[in-house]
Design an enzyme around this catalytic site. Structure first.
Site, mmCIF file in Angstrom:
data_model
loop_
_atom_site.group_PDB
_atom_site.id
_atom_site.type_symbol
_atom_site.label_atom_id
_atom_site.label_comp_id
_atom_site.label_asym_id
_atom_site.label_seq_id
_atom_site.Cartn_x
_atom_site.Cartn_y
_atom_site.Cartn_z
ATOM 1 C CG HIS A 91 21.092 6.318 2.304
ATOM 2 N ND1 HIS A 91 20.028 6.257 1.399
ATOM 3 C CD2 HIS A 91 22.214 6.702 1.804
ATOM 4 C CE1 HIS A 91 20.527 6.694 0.181
ATOM 5 N NE2 HIS A 91 21.870 6.866 0.753
ATOM 6 C CG ASP A 126 28.682 8.760 4.140
ATOM 7 O OD1 ASP A 126 29.502 8.825 2.992
ATOM 8 O OD2 ASP A 126 27.770 9.095 4.139
#
Length: 405
Positions: free
Chosen positions: A299, A347
């Site tokens: 990320h 995710d």
């Protein structure tokens, strides 16, 4: 900084302008000039020239910063809702991870994000029956949860109470009703006063005492993440005076993109593909050798790894659903980190929950959308109450018009 004086040619050359432009700067008081030593020419302040150059470079820097701010760059607006740090994110100063690890529900988180104070909009918001147009959507069993939700939002807005009220209490009651109705539509059921995490877990018909608690933890972690794409779209819509239903529709449309909410579905497909046969390390290496991306990895805001994923994976291990599946998921996560040097993100963790409980990708998306709706409503409320219109400017780089002389 230079304090000497320059000839006209030197000054114009340093500025990169014509002599006429230099003289214009002098006439406007931007550059001091004095008679030259020969008595015929003039000299121009080197310090004023340097100051003009610095101002021009700062202007370019501001323009570049504005352009870069739209892609993980500098902040573009103020908010009191959430804050992101490398070790985790915060909701109005409270650690989201700490909330998730405690017994905080999504309703608790909503009250915090919406700045409700002592007011509890969930306690006084009545359960209304679905309008016929909305109830009919439940008959379409092939509709994915997000598609059903997208179809329902405009229909629910038609008979919503106080959609444009300026009362803070009305707006928060309106938000609470909308959140409950959103969750019900995602679960293909009717609105219920049951805690949201219990309602979602019950919709999957799985006998597992730990599942509701796991869903609760995931919902709190997903509730908001500062000015992501869907939150920004929600704020833009809300800034025009659009209702909460309309603003949430903008957020949902943005979430549907493959580079936002769709990343969860890609992570699920990746897990399914990598674990369909043995030797996931070999399959990951094949993807990397082909130059394929690895979904659910890393990320931009968390250089040391997404702490939301760490928290959620720890919670998943505590519930121990299908131990064999869980072991395979953990092995895949370890392989990804070993080969790529990056840890799985939120995710991946949401997809891992769905896979571990033998659910489909829609289950992971339901958790994400239900949680994130809470944040969208917080951003819409904050933007509505600011009363300002979001209208950035574009830097035109196309063909310039030709004017007739």
């Amino acid at each position: 900084m230079r304090t000497d004086y320059l000839s006209a040619q030197e000054a114009a050359s340093r500025l990169g302008v014509s002599l006429a432009t230099l003289y214009a700067y002098v006439s406007r008081g931007h550059v001091d000039s004095r008679p030259g030593t020969d008595g015929r020419s003039r000299e121009y302040s080197g310090s004023d020239i340097e100051r003009l150059i610095e101002r021009r470079q700062a202007g370019r820097g501001a323009a570049q910063a504005a352009a870069h701010s739209l892609a993980w760059g500098l902040p573009v607006l103020e908010t009191r809702i959430s804050l992101i740090r490398s070790h985790g994110h915060y909701y109005r100063g409270q650690s989201a991870i700490a909330l998730a690890e405690s017994d905080a529900t999504l309703e608790d988180t909503a009250r915090l994000l919406w700045d409700c104070g002592e007011h509890d909009p969930f306690a006084i918001t009545p359960m209304r029956q679905w309008p016929e147009s909305v109830a009919s959507l439940l008959c379409h069993h092939t509709l994915p949860p997000l598609a059903r939700m997208a179809a329902a939002l405009p229909l629910l807005a038609l008979d919503a109470e106080h959609p444009h009220s300026s009362s803070p209490l009305h707006r928060r009651n309106y938000a609470a009703q909308l959140l409950r109705e959103t969750v019900a539509m995602l679960c293909a059921t009717h609105p219920d006063a049951l805690p949201i995490h219990q309602q979602i877990a019950a919709s999957w018909h799985i006998e597992d005492a730990g599942l509701p608690e796991l869903v609760r933890c995931a919902l709190v972690l997903c509730a908001d993440h500062e000015l992501n794409a869907s939150a920004f779209a929600t704020r833009v819509a809300a800034s025009t005076g659009a209702s909460l239903h309309a603003a949430a529709s903008a957020g949902l449309a943005t979430l549907s993109g493959p580079h936002h909410g769709g990343a969860t579905a890609r992570a699920y497909a990746f897990i399914q593909d990598m674990l369909s046969e043995g030797h996931p390390a070999d399959k990951v290496r094949e993807r990397l050798q082909r130059g394929d991306t690895i979904p659910g990895l890393g990320h931009p805001l968390y250089a040391e790894g997404d702490p939301r994923a760490t928290t959620l994976m720890n919670a998943l291990r505590e519930t121990r659903p299908h131990p064999a599946r869980l072991a395979h998921i953990q092995k895949l996560a370890d392989v990804m980190q070993a080969l790529c040097g990056t840890r799985p993100n939120l995710d991946f963790a949401l997809a891992a929950i769905a896979y571990a409980y033998d659910l489909d990708a829609d289950a992971a998306m339901t958790i994400f959308a239900a949680g994130r709706m809470t944040g969208w409503l917080a951003h819409a409320l904050e933007q509505q109450e600011s009363g300002s219109l979001i209208r950035p400017r574009a830097n035109y780089v196309g063909r310039m018009p030709v004017r007739d002389e």
